[in-house]
Every structure is written in C-alpha cells, then in structure tokens.
Design an enzyme around this catalytic site. Structure first.
Site, mmCIF file in Angstrom:
data_model
loop_
_atom_site.group_PDB
_atom_site.id
_atom_site.type_symbol
_atom_site.label_atom_id
_atom_site.label_comp_id
_atom_site.label_asym_id
_atom_site.label_seq_id
_atom_site.Cartn_x
_atom_site.Cartn_y
_atom_site.Cartn_z
ATOM 1 N N TYR A 1 -9.794 4.682 -12.632
ATOM 2 C CA TYR A 1 -9.699 5.403 -11.354
ATOM 3 C C TYR A 1 -9.540 6.908 -11.553
ATOM 4 C CZ TYR A 1 -7.771 0.707 -10.302
ATOM 5 O OH TYR A 1 -7.543 -0.636 -10.214
ATOM 6 N N CYS B 1 -12.920 2.282 -29.128
ATOM 7 C CA CYS B 1 -14.230 2.892 -29.396
ATOM 8 C C CYS B 1 -15.003 3.135 -28.114
ATOM 9 C CB CYS B 1 -15.016 1.992 -30.331
ATOM 10 S SG CYS B 1 -14.205 1.926 -31.915
ATOM 11 N N GLU B 2 -14.483 3.967 -27.262
ATOM 12 C CA GLU B 2 -15.180 4.358 -26.030
ATOM 13 C C GLU B 2 -14.734 5.764 -25.668
ATOM 14 O OE1 GLU B 2 -16.083 2.116 -22.804
ATOM 15 O OE2 GLU B 2 -15.631 0.161 -23.674
ATOM 16 N N GLY C 1 0.773 -1.240 0.000
ATOM 17 C CA GLY C 1 0.000 0.000 0.000
ATOM 18 C C GLY C 1 0.797 1.280 0.000
ATOM 19 N N TYR D 1 0.527 -2.065 -12.208
ATOM 20 C CA TYR D 1 -0.870 -2.133 -12.642
ATOM 21 C C TYR D 1 -1.043 -1.523 -14.040
ATOM 22 C CZ TYR D 1 -1.064 -3.020 -7.672
ATOM 23 O OH TYR D 1 -0.817 -3.539 -6.406
ATOM 24 N N ARG E 1 3.292 -1.487 -5.920
ATOM 25 C CA ARG E 1 3.482 -0.196 -6.587
ATOM 26 C C ARG E 1 4.789 0.502 -6.161
ATOM 27 N NH1 ARG E 1 -1.225 2.665 -7.937
ATOM 28 N NH2 ARG E 1 -2.247 1.508 -6.287
HETATM 29 N N1 LLP Z 1 -1.230 -7.144 -0.646
HETATM 30 C C1 LLP Z 1 -2.529 -7.340 -0.949
HETATM 31 C C2 LLP Z 1 -3.295 -8.322 -0.176
HETATM 32 C C3 LLP Z 1 -3.133 -6.607 -1.982
HETATM 33 O O1 LLP Z 1 -4.417 -6.791 -2.270
HETATM 34 C C4 LLP Z 1 -2.365 -5.658 -2.704
HETATM 35 C C5 LLP Z 1 -2.955 -4.882 -3.799
HETATM 36 C C6 LLP Z 1 -1.000 -5.491 -2.367
HETATM 37 C C7 LLP Z 1 -0.469 -6.248 -1.323
HETATM 38 C C8 LLP Z 1 -0.090 -4.516 -3.077
HETATM 39 O O2 LLP Z 1 -0.527 -3.223 -2.944
HETATM 40 P P1 LLP Z 1 0.430 -2.008 -3.402
HETATM 41 O O3 LLP Z 1 1.658 -2.043 -2.551
HETATM 42 O O4 LLP Z 1 0.773 -2.210 -4.822
HETATM 43 O O5 LLP Z 1 -0.394 -0.800 -3.168
HETATM 44 N N2 LLP Z 1 -5.116 -1.711 -9.664
HETATM 45 C C9 LLP Z 1 -5.002 -0.703 -8.620
HETATM 46 C C10 LLP Z 1 -4.345 -1.226 -7.374
HETATM 47 C C11 LLP Z 1 -5.033 -2.441 -6.798
HETATM 48 C C12 LLP Z 1 -4.323 -3.001 -5.587
HETATM 49 C C13 LLP Z 1 -4.827 -4.367 -5.264
HETATM 50 N N3 LLP Z 1 -4.168 -4.982 -4.134
HETATM 51 C C14 LLP Z 1 -4.273 0.511 -9.207
HETATM 52 O O6 LLP Z 1 -3.911 0.498 -10.375
HETATM 53 O O7 LLP Z 1 -4.086 1.488 -8.503
#
Ligand code: LLP
Length: 419
Positions: free
Chosen positions: A317, A342-343, A239, A371, A277
C-alpha cells in the site's frame, strides 16, 4: 496512548527494554503491548458508552491466540472472516456467541462450523449466501442468525485497496436492493434476520464518512425493525484510523462517537463495532537488526533482517511506518530501509531520513501491531518471526520463531528418481 518511549537512551516497551527482548528472542521480532491493547479498548468503549456497544475485535488484524485472549478477558467479542479464525477463537477461549462472521466467500463447511458453534450472527454479503446459510442451517438442524451487509455507497477517503463502502466493490448489497433482499432472506427456512451490517473501509481518519453511511442505512434499519421483531443488531464495522507518523492525527474516538451516537440512538438497535487496527495497530513494533550498510553512487541502503514477508504494508500500500532507533540517537541519514528478499519492492522505507545506523544496530518499525504478522508469509522460504507480549515489566513469548522444519510441514517428499 504511546506505550513505546525512551528511558536512559533506550527504547522501552512498557517497562521492558526492547534491546533485552531482541537479545533474548532474536530478530525479526514482533513486540506487542498488552497495556496499549487494553487502553484502546477501554477508550473506545468509554467514548461509545451511551450505546453500550459490543466491541468485536477484528481478528484479521492480529490473530495471535494471546492477543485474542487479551480482548476476550476484557469482554470483547470477535469479528472473524474464515473457519480458521473461528478455530483460533475456540483455541484462545473467546466465547463464539460473541463472534460475527463476515466475508464474501464463505464455504458451506465454514458456515456449518459456525452454526454448530452458535456464533452471534453471519454478516451476509449476497442473496446466494443467505440461501446457502439457510441450507446449512437446515442440514445442521439449527437456526442461523444473519445481518445483511449493506453497501451504503459512500467514499471513505482511504487507500483504494482498503475502501469497501463504494458500490464498485465486491462488498455488501446495493442499498436500493437491500429491503427486498432482507425480506426474501427472512422468509428462508432456518434463518433469523437479526440485523444490518456495514463496513465502509479501513484507516479512515475523519468521522464524516461513518456518519454519512449511517444516515444512508438508518431508514432501512427503521423499516426492518418495524417489520421484524427479530432485528436487534446494527453492526457498523471497523475502520477507525490511527496515526502512522507524527503529524498524522488519528481518528479521535470522541469525535467518532459524536458523529455516530445520535443516529445510533435514534435507530435504537444494539450496536456492534468491529475495530481491528484501532485496538492493536500502535501497540506493536517489528524489531529488526541492520545486517549491512551499503552505499552506491545514488543511494544508501540499510539492509535489515526483516523483509516484505514480515511486514508487507509498505510494499503493498506504500504505507508509511515510522522507524525508531532502539538505542536513542538524534543523528539521521538519508537512506532506503530494505529487506533481504529478492524483489525491488522489498522495502520498509524509501529515501527517508532514518536513524543513523551501523551494522548490528537494532531498529524498531512502529505501528506494526495490525496487519503485520497476520499478512506475513514464508516467501523466499524465510522463517516467520517470533512475537512477544509485554505487560508492565514482564514479557512473554507468544509465538515461537519458525524453524526450517516448519517450512516443509505438509509437503510430501518427491519419490526418488529411478536411475
Ligand atoms: N470488519 C470488516 C468486515 C473488515 O473487512 C475489516 C477489515 C474490519 C472490520 C477491520 O477494519 P479495521 O478496523 O482494522 O480498519 N490489510 C490492510 C487492511 C485491510 C482491512 C480489511 N478489513 C492494511 O494493512 O491496511
């Protein structure tokens, strides 16, 4: 660490001119920097050194085999969420005993696959899932390690779609019910209660929500630790937010560490982190070419060869991604940057000052390492992009551009109509 910059008026990825990559491999093209990936990993590891965490790279953010391998080579584990991601780890040569498996909907097949590969632990999202894991472990003749995912009910102050730590979401167990659920799970056959897990959301820019969540789960961790010697891990998820535009301060790993390390030390369990991320987001560009410049009475449009099928974050988003000219220019013009799909929702940037561009110019969409490709699709029967990994002065193709045949792989031709 900014690994993309200008030299002699040209955008470089580490020591490689981006234009050269676009000419050689075509566009749209994902360009990743291995130097950035490694530097981010080491920065986080150093910041958290006092608790010596296992950093499990969240594979859903970028699941290319070479990217997984890069992290495996520097000692990372992996956070996975499907049998497919486990398969990728094995293909990439990452040791599955350093993998943690999350997700609210694991099937029996996925669970058995992961038990056979002896992953570190499952993060368990419901009591029914604990029962299923116990049944699977029994049928495989093994013991499965689990860490209950606790929902601490804190507000991570991020986009609603990527906020997981509030009790309204489908994730984890209510903190109030967690102790009883853990006790019941620990009594199941072929189950070892190995720890506790939390993940409150993604792209979080302040340390306070992490600290608040930890404060909420700390008493549970202490209690479980005193009840079960098998409880060894506290997985605090991922996160950590990054900067998507100049002016947006990323979450500083040192501030993150000073918010969480004191509580983690008090709890005394082995710490697992699951960043995605933070490790890869700013280490990727999506390079595209302007196909047409179109003006109407209201707007100017730069129409590029990358669309929402290549990078869906702006459409899904309303996410901001900086847009860089591959040949440096200070001239900007107000326009929409749009794809060929086409959107109306197919855009990268709306009504923004963009690098002044003409047909044929190359542009680079920044912060596309996380992502980006993993959320791409074949919508409109478009071929998914190629990807290269740059390291110093070298670049290696790590994903071939798709060809038409890939589009229909697995589909069965309809029988000829009888006349
Ligand atoms: N651990 C779990 C259980 C998760 O569900 C996620 C992300 C992470 C770790 C890694 O999170 P990060 O460090 O990358 O924030 N598609 C969205 C983000 C979806 C995140 C889903 N879970 C975007 O493009 O912002």
């Amino acid at each position: 660490m900014n690994i993309f910059g200008y030299k002699h008026g040209e955008l470089y990825a580490e020591r490689v001119p981006v234009r050269r990559l676009a000419e050689r491999y075509g566009t749209p093209l994902y360009v990743y920097s291995r130097g950035h990936f490694e530097a981010q990993y080491h920065t986080l590891h150093r910041a958290m050194a006092e608790v010596d965490p296992l950093i499990c790279f969240s594979v859903k953010s970028n699941s290319n085999l070479s990217v997984i391998r890069t992290f495996a080579d520097i000692g990372a584990g992996a956070d996975i969420v499907s049998g497919g991601e486990l398969y990728r780890l094995l293909q990439a040569g990452l040791d599955p005993s350093k993998a943690v498996f999350a997700g609210v909907g694991k099937t029996s097949e996925e669970i058995e696959f992961a038990i056979r590969e002896n992953i570190l632990f499952f993060t368990v999202e419901s009591e029914a899932e604990a029962v299923r894991i116990s049944d699977s472990a029994r049928s495989v003749g093994a013991t499965a390690r689990i860490a209950f995912r606790v929902n601490p009910d804190v507000n991570p102050d991020t986009h609603l779609y990527v906020s997981t730590g509030r009790k309204e979401t489908k994730f984890g167990l209510d903190i109030e019910r967690s102790l009883a659920a853990c006790e019941r799970a620990a009594a199941l056959p072929n189950i070892e209660l190995a720890g506790i897990h939390m993940h409150i959301g993604s792209q979080i820019l302040a340390p306070e929500p992490f600290a608040a969540a930890l404060e909420r789960v700390a008493p549970l961790c202490m209690r479980l630790r005193s009840l079960y010697s098998s409880v060894r891990y506290l997985d605090i998820g991922g996160g950590l937010g990054i900067s998507y535009h100049s002016g947006q301060a990323p979450l500083d790993p040192a501030r993150y560490a000073s918010a969480v390390v004191p509580v983690l030390k008090e709890i005394g369990l082995s710490v697992v982190l699951e960043p995605g991320r933070f490790l890869v987001g700013n280490g990727g560009l999506l390079v595209c070419r302007v196909q047409y410049v179109k003006d109407n009475a209201f707007r100017k449009f730069l129409i590029i060869d990358a669309g929402m099928n290549d990078l869906i974050r702006p459409s899904l988003y309303e996410a901001h991604h900086d847009v860089l000219p591959v040949r440096h220019t200070d001239r900007t013009c107000r326009a929409d940057l749009v794809g060929p799909i086409c959107e109306t929702g197919d855009f990268i940037a709306l009504d923004r000052e963009l690098p002044c561009s003409e047909q044929g110019d190359l542009l680079a969409i920044a912060s596309a390492g996380a992502y980006g490709f993993t959320m791409s699709s074949n919508y409109n029967s478009r071929l998914r992009a190629a990807a290269v990994l740059v390291h110093g002065g070298r670049a290696r193709l790590i994903r071939k551009r798709e060809v038409f045949k890939d589009l229909v792989r697995g589909e069965l031709r309809p029988p000829r109509a009888r006349q």
